[in-house]
Design a protein around this motif. Structure first.
Motif, PDB file in Angstrom:
ATOM      1  N   THR A 203       0.840  -1.197   0.000  1.00  0.00           N
ATOM      2  CA  THR A 203       0.000   0.000   0.000  1.00  0.00           C
ATOM      3  C   THR A 203       0.875   1.247   0.000  1.00  0.00           C
ATOM      4  O   THR A 203       2.018   1.220   0.470  1.00  0.00           O
ATOM      5  CB  THR A 203      -0.919   0.044   1.237  1.00  0.00           C
ATOM      6  N   TYR A 204       0.325   2.308  -0.547  1.00  0.00           N
ATOM      7  CA  TYR A 204       0.907   3.641  -0.453  1.00  0.00           C
ATOM      8  C   TYR A 204      -0.165   4.504   0.199  1.00  0.00           C
ATOM      9  O   TYR A 204      -1.147   4.870  -0.446  1.00  0.00           O
ATOM     10  CB  TYR A 204       1.267   4.196  -1.837  1.00  0.00           C
ATOM     11  N   GLY A 205      -0.024   4.752   1.480  1.00  0.00           N
ATOM     12  CA  GLY A 205      -1.056   5.485   2.203  1.00  0.00           C
ATOM     13  C   GLY A 205      -2.342   4.672   2.217  1.00  0.00           C
ATOM     14  O   GLY A 205      -2.362   3.528   2.636  1.00  0.00           O
ATOM     15  N   GLN A 206      -3.417   5.252   1.715  1.00  0.00           N
ATOM     16  CA  GLN A 206      -4.714   4.580   1.662  1.00  0.00           C
ATOM     17  C   GLN A 206      -4.881   3.706   0.416  1.00  0.00           C
ATOM     18  O   GLN A 206      -5.825   2.949   0.309  1.00  0.00           O
ATOM     19  CB  GLN A 206      -5.839   5.628   1.684  1.00  0.00           C
ATOM     20  N   ARG A 207      -3.980   3.827  -0.541  1.00  0.00           N
ATOM     21  CA  ARG A 207      -4.128   3.127  -1.829  1.00  0.00           C
ATOM     22  C   ARG A 207      -3.420   1.778  -1.817  1.00  0.00           C
ATOM     23  O   ARG A 207      -2.211   1.696  -1.613  1.00  0.00           O
ATOM     24  CB  ARG A 207      -3.563   3.992  -2.939  1.00  0.00           C
ATOM     25  N   THR A 208      -4.169   0.695  -2.058  1.00  0.00           N
ATOM     26  CA  THR A 208      -3.595  -0.643  -2.176  1.00  0.00           C
ATOM     27  C   THR A 208      -3.229  -0.877  -3.632  1.00  0.00           C
ATOM     28  O   THR A 208      -4.084  -0.780  -4.508  1.00  0.00           O
ATOM     29  CB  THR A 208      -4.598  -1.714  -1.706  1.00  0.00           C
TER      30      THR A 208
END
Length: 53
Positions: A15-20
């Motif tokens: 993940t990057y922050g909230q983005r999977t």
């Protein structure tokens, strides 16, 4: 006869922050097998392979 599993990965996720960007990737590589990861660009392939290191 099934050859022994040399590398096994289950449930890989990135993940990057909230983005999977990688979700629930699983693979088994057995003795004598060759694996090729094919994707839309090199960034996606390196990201998927980097999750296992």
């Amino acid at each position: 006869m099934m050859l022994p599993t040399l590398i096994q990965a289950k449930g890989l996720r990135k993940t990057y922050g909230q983005r999977t960007v990688v979700h629930d990737v699983a693979l088994d590589i057995r003795e004598g097998e060759v694996l090729a990861i094919i994707g839309p660009n090199r960034k996606a392939i390196s990201l998927a392979s980097g999750c296992s290191s």
